[in-house]
Motif scaffolding. Structure first.
Motif, PDB file in Angstrom:
ATOM      1  N   LEU A 129      -0.973 -33.561 -14.417  1.00  0.00           N
ATOM      2  CA  LEU A 129       0.359 -34.165 -14.407  1.00  0.00           C
ATOM      3  C   LEU A 129       1.445 -33.109 -14.277  1.00  0.00           C
ATOM      4  O   LEU A 129       2.381 -33.259 -13.485  1.00  0.00           O
ATOM      5  CB  LEU A 129       0.582 -34.986 -15.684  1.00  0.00           C
ATOM      6  N   ILE A 130       1.325 -32.033 -15.027  1.00  0.00           N
ATOM      7  CA  ILE A 130       2.394 -31.038 -14.989  1.00  0.00           C
ATOM      8  C   ILE A 130       2.426 -30.296 -13.652  1.00  0.00           C
ATOM      9  O   ILE A 130       3.488 -29.893 -13.171  1.00  0.00           O
ATOM     10  CB  ILE A 130       2.278 -30.050 -16.174  1.00  0.00           C
ATOM     11  N   LEU A 131       1.273 -30.151 -13.005  1.00  0.00           N
ATOM     12  CA  LEU A 131       1.254 -29.545 -11.672  1.00  0.00           C
ATOM     13  C   LEU A 131       1.934 -30.458 -10.653  1.00  0.00           C
ATOM     14  O   LEU A 131       2.663 -29.994  -9.767  1.00  0.00           O
ATOM     15  CB  LEU A 131      -0.184 -29.247 -11.248  1.00  0.00           C
ATOM     16  N   LEU A 132       1.696 -31.755 -10.795  1.00  0.00           N
ATOM     17  CA  LEU A 132       2.357 -32.718  -9.908  1.00  0.00           C
ATOM     18  C   LEU A 132       3.869 -32.682 -10.107  1.00  0.00           C
ATOM     19  O   LEU A 132       4.641 -32.706  -9.143  1.00  0.00           O
ATOM     20  CB  LEU A 132       1.825 -34.131 -10.178  1.00  0.00           C
ATOM     21  N   ALA A 135       5.337 -29.533  -8.612  1.00  0.00           N
ATOM     22  CA  ALA A 135       5.422 -29.637  -7.151  1.00  0.00           C
ATOM     23  C   ALA A 135       6.592 -30.524  -6.729  1.00  0.00           C
ATOM     24  O   ALA A 135       7.248 -30.284  -5.712  1.00  0.00           O
ATOM     25  CB  ALA A 135       4.120 -30.199  -6.597  1.00  0.00           C
ATOM     26  N   ALA A 136       6.855 -31.542  -7.539  1.00  0.00           N
ATOM     27  CA  ALA A 136       7.918 -32.494  -7.191  1.00  0.00           C
ATOM     28  C   ALA A 136       9.311 -31.942  -7.482  1.00  0.00           C
ATOM     29  O   ALA A 136      10.264 -32.202  -6.744  1.00  0.00           O
ATOM     30  CB  ALA A 136       7.708 -33.798  -7.953  1.00  0.00           C
ATOM     31  N   ASP A 141      10.796 -25.299 -15.397  1.00  0.00           N
ATOM     32  CA  ASP A 141      11.391 -25.835 -16.625  1.00  0.00           C
ATOM     33  C   ASP A 141      11.759 -27.307 -16.470  1.00  0.00           C
ATOM     34  O   ASP A 141      11.615 -28.093 -17.417  1.00  0.00           O
ATOM     35  CB  ASP A 141      12.625 -25.024 -17.028  1.00  0.00           C
ATOM     36  N   ASP A 142      12.229 -27.687 -15.295  1.00  0.00           N
ATOM     37  CA  ASP A 142      12.521 -29.106 -15.049  1.00  0.00           C
ATOM     38  C   ASP A 142      11.246 -29.936 -15.146  1.00  0.00           C
ATOM     39  O   ASP A 142      11.252 -31.051 -15.678  1.00  0.00           O
ATOM     40  CB  ASP A 142      13.146 -29.292 -13.662  1.00  0.00           C
TER      41      ASP A 142
END
Length: 291
Positions: A129-132, A135-136, A141-142
């Motif tokens: 999830l955090i990689l997605l 990427a988005a 930090d965002d």
């Protein structure tokens, strides 16, 4: 024996003052007139005023406005401690849930930070999830902000830390303490005092290392632009308090008290929203220009 009797009497008077404030308190807002205070102290009005003026001589920041407001809570505590010769006045005010000095409020802020840090430290990272999200959003930090907002409710941390705080000090919440502390913490969350990224810095650094196998580099701060932004904000906040640029913290506190007394719901029935605005802007201004 005489001293014990006097101490017992002083404690009873303190209890009566606190009971009076609890009765008139609404969301931690109260007012105790000098006339009523003289009755509670069981002294003549003239004698009470004489002592108030004598006390003010040692407290130049004190303004005479017919009595003590909740914003003067620290002064009322000092006044009662002096008049009654008691050391436990601040502690009793705290337990009664009618006024919080800076020390317990600092403990509440630290408790809030610790609760967040301990909770996320035990959290199992959802790397996919955090990689997605990274990427988005591009900015790491965002992405972490979005991730944590998805996994946790800030309101939970606020409510939980307040609950622990009330239990620790055995505070009566029924006189508006819980609501006051909730608004207090919520007002600080957008500021540097309770900056979410600072609180979760360790988690962010650890997450970055787990994802990429290296430590992340610190961002370079754009100091010049930051100073300009802060200066503009300070100018706007000072204007709200009808102060010129260059005003010091003493000027700000004086104006803060004047406005609160003007819009206090006990005096101005339509002043509740304005009172909240005053407190929020004051907290922000103090944060920017220092104490």
């Amino acid at each position: 024996m005489v001293q014990k009797t006097e101490t017992k009497k002083a404690k009873q008077i303190l209890h009566d003052v606190i009971f009076e404030l609890q009765n008139v308190s609404e969301s931690m807002q109260w007012f105790l007139s000098y006339d009523r205070l003289s009755e509670l102290l069981e002294i003549r009005k003239e004698e009470c005023l004489r002592k108030v003026y004598q006390f003010k001589a040692a407290k130049p920041q004190m303004t005479l406005s017919g009595g003590f407001h909740e914003v003067d809570g620290d002064l009322l505590i000092d006044f009662l401690a002096w008049i009654l010769a008691l050391d436990e006045v601040a502690e009793e005010f705290l337990k009664a849930g009618i006024f919080f000095s800076e020390r317990p409020l600092y403990e509440l802020r630290e408790s809030y930070k610790t609760l967040i840090q301990k909770t996320i430290a035990n959290h199992k990272l959802d790397q996919e999830l955090i990689l997605l999200l990274t990427a988005a959003t591009i900015d790491f930090d965002d992405a972490v902000d979005s991730y944590l907002m998805d996994k946790f409710e800030i309101d939970f941390f606020v409510r939980r830390s307040i609950h622990q705080f009330l239990e620790k000090f055995d505070i009566h919440p029924e006189f508006g303490a819980e609501e006051f502390l909730y608004e207090y913490l919520k007002s600080l969350i957008p500021t540097k005092i309770l900056n979410f990224r600072d609180i979760t810095r360790e988690f962010r650094d650890r997450t970055y290392y787990e994802l990429y196998g290296r430590f992340r580099e610190a961002k370079k701060k754009k100091k010049k632009k930051l100073v300009q932004t802060v200066s503009a904000e300070v100018k706007d906040l000072l204007a709200f308090f009808d102060l010129e640029p260059g005003a010091n913290i003493t000027d700000v506190k004086k104006k803060f008290k004047e406005l609160l007394k003007k819009y206090h719901p006990d005096i101005n029935k339509k002043g509740e929203e304005m009172t909240k605005r005053i407190i929020l802007k004051y907290n922000r201004l103090v944060e920017l220009i220092g104490t």
